[in-house]
Design a protein around this motif. Structure first.
Motif, mmCIF file in Angstrom:
data_model
loop_
_atom_site.group_PDB
_atom_site.id
_atom_site.type_symbol
_atom_site.label_atom_id
_atom_site.label_comp_id
_atom_site.label_asym_id
_atom_site.label_seq_id
_atom_site.Cartn_x
_atom_site.Cartn_y
_atom_site.Cartn_z
ATOM 1 N N ALA A 37 0.834 -1.205 0.000
ATOM 2 C CA ALA A 37 0.000 0.000 0.000
ATOM 3 C C ALA A 37 0.867 1.253 0.000
ATOM 4 C CB ALA A 37 -0.923 -0.011 1.208
ATOM 5 N N GLY A 38 0.506 2.202 -0.861
ATOM 6 C CA GLY A 38 1.239 3.459 -0.972
ATOM 7 C C GLY A 38 2.248 3.480 -2.106
ATOM 8 N N ASP A 39 2.595 2.311 -2.642
ATOM 9 C CA ASP A 39 3.558 2.250 -3.750
ATOM 10 C C ASP A 39 2.877 2.648 -5.060
ATOM 11 O OD1 ASP A 39 5.569 1.392 -2.082
ATOM 12 O OD2 ASP A 39 5.418 -0.719 -2.663
ATOM 13 N N LEU A 40 3.675 3.170 -5.965
ATOM 14 C CA LEU A 40 3.196 3.609 -7.266
ATOM 15 C C LEU A 40 4.016 2.915 -8.343
ATOM 16 C CD1 LEU A 40 1.461 5.721 -8.874
ATOM 17 C CD2 LEU A 40 3.454 7.208 -8.747
ATOM 18 N N MET A 41 3.359 2.518 -9.419
ATOM 19 C CA MET A 41 4.056 1.868 -10.532
ATOM 20 C C MET A 41 3.536 2.427 -11.843
ATOM 21 S SD MET A 41 4.216 -2.111 -11.585
ATOM 22 C CE MET A 41 5.529 -2.635 -12.655
ATOM 23 N N ILE A 42 4.453 2.677 -12.764
ATOM 24 C CA ILE A 42 4.080 3.083 -14.113
ATOM 25 C C ILE A 42 4.550 1.973 -15.046
ATOM 26 C CG2 ILE A 42 4.429 4.754 -15.959
ATOM 27 C CD1 ILE A 42 4.858 6.859 -13.736
ATOM 28 N N ILE A 43 3.613 1.389 -15.774
ATOM 29 C CA ILE A 43 3.948 0.326 -16.717
ATOM 30 C C ILE A 43 4.061 0.953 -18.099
ATOM 31 C CG2 ILE A 43 3.176 -1.835 -17.773
ATOM 32 C CD1 ILE A 43 1.777 -2.428 -15.092
ATOM 33 N N PRO A 44 5.206 0.769 -18.764
ATOM 34 C CA PRO A 44 5.380 1.368 -20.091
ATOM 35 C C PRO A 44 4.309 0.900 -21.077
ATOM 36 C CG PRO A 44 7.463 0.521 -19.262
ATOM 37 C CD PRO A 44 6.386 0.027 -18.341
ATOM 38 N N ARG A 45 3.976 1.767 -21.987
ATOM 39 C CA ARG A 45 2.974 1.481 -23.023
ATOM 40 C C ARG A 45 3.345 0.211 -23.787
ATOM 41 N NH1 ARG A 45 1.442 6.256 -26.711
ATOM 42 N NH2 ARG A 45 -0.698 5.929 -26.100
ATOM 43 N N ASN A 46 2.347 -0.593 -24.095
ATOM 44 C CA ASN A 46 2.486 -1.816 -24.889
ATOM 45 C C ASN A 46 3.343 -2.892 -24.234
ATOM 46 O OD1 ASN A 46 0.860 -0.786 -26.943
ATOM 47 N ND2 ASN A 46 2.602 0.225 -27.888
ATOM 48 N N CYS A 47 3.474 -2.850 -22.920
ATOM 49 C CA CYS A 47 4.214 -3.892 -22.211
ATOM 50 C C CYS A 47 3.232 -4.797 -21.478
ATOM 51 C CB CYS A 47 5.188 -3.289 -21.209
ATOM 52 S SG CYS A 47 6.566 -2.459 -21.981
ATOM 53 N N GLY A 48 3.368 -6.079 -21.708
ATOM 54 C CA GLY A 48 2.536 -7.021 -20.981
ATOM 55 C C GLY A 48 2.934 -7.030 -19.518
ATOM 56 N N HIS A 49 1.988 -7.335 -18.660
ATOM 57 C CA HIS A 49 2.297 -7.406 -17.238
ATOM 58 C C HIS A 49 1.331 -8.358 -16.545
ATOM 59 C CE1 HIS A 49 -0.603 -4.131 -17.768
ATOM 60 N NE2 HIS A 49 -1.046 -4.416 -16.558
ATOM 61 N N TYR A 50 1.760 -8.828 -15.392
ATOM 62 C CA TYR A 50 1.008 -9.806 -14.623
ATOM 63 C C TYR A 50 1.092 -9.409 -13.157
ATOM 64 C CZ TYR A 50 0.073 -14.234 -12.263
ATOM 65 O OH TYR A 50 -0.430 -15.194 -11.444
ATOM 66 N N MET A 51 -0.043 -9.437 -12.457
ATOM 67 C CA MET A 51 -0.068 -9.101 -11.040
ATOM 68 C C MET A 51 -0.566 -10.289 -10.236
ATOM 69 S SD MET A 51 -1.549 -5.279 -11.051
ATOM 70 C CE MET A 51 -0.985 -4.109 -12.270
#
Length: 102
Positions: free
Chosen positions: A24-38
Motif C-alpha cells: 500500500a502506498g507504492d506507485l508503478m508506471i507500466i510502459p505502453r504496450n508492455c505485458g504485465h502480470y499481477m
C-alpha cells in the motif's frame, strides 16, 4: 497506485522481464504496450487505482497472450519447453517450473 495488500508484478518488455513487489502506498508506471502480470502475495485483498491514457482498455490473461504468440518465440524468450507451449494451445494451465498441469 496500490491502496492495500501486497502484490508481485511482472512486466514483460523487449529488453527484459522484471518482477517487483508492492505494498500500500507504492506507485508503478507500466510502459505502453508492455505485458504485465499481477499476483496477490499477501493475506488480504489487493486494491489499486489504475489510470489509463487511452479511450480503450483491453484485458486478457497471460495464458491467452502466450497462446497467440508464435510458440518458437515463447520458447526462446521465456526458456520454456515445447510441452509448455503446446499446453497453452490446449487450454491447460502451465506452472512456473515448466511443468504442465492438465
Amino acid at each position: 497506485m496500490f491502496l492495500s495488500g501486497m502484490a508481485k508484478v511482472t512486466v514483460f518488455t523487449v529488453q527484459a522481464t522484471r518482477t517487483y513487489n508492492f505494498v500500500a502506498g507504492d506507485l508503478m508506471i507500466i510502459p505502453r504496450n508492455c505485458g504485465h502480470y499481477m499476483e496477490n502475495i499477501g493475506g488480504e485483498t489487493v486494491e489499486m487505482l489504475e489510470i489509463f491514457k487511452s479511450p480503450k482498455f483491453d484485458e486478457f490473461s497471460l495464458n491467452q497472450w502466450l497462446a497467440v504468440t508464435p510458440p518458437h518465440l515463447v520458447q526462446a524468450h521465456l526458456n520454456v519447453s515445447e510441452e509448455f507451449t503446446q499446453a497453452l494451445d490446449k487450454g491447460k494451465t502451465p506452472i512456473r517450473d515448466g511443468t504442465v498441469v492438465p
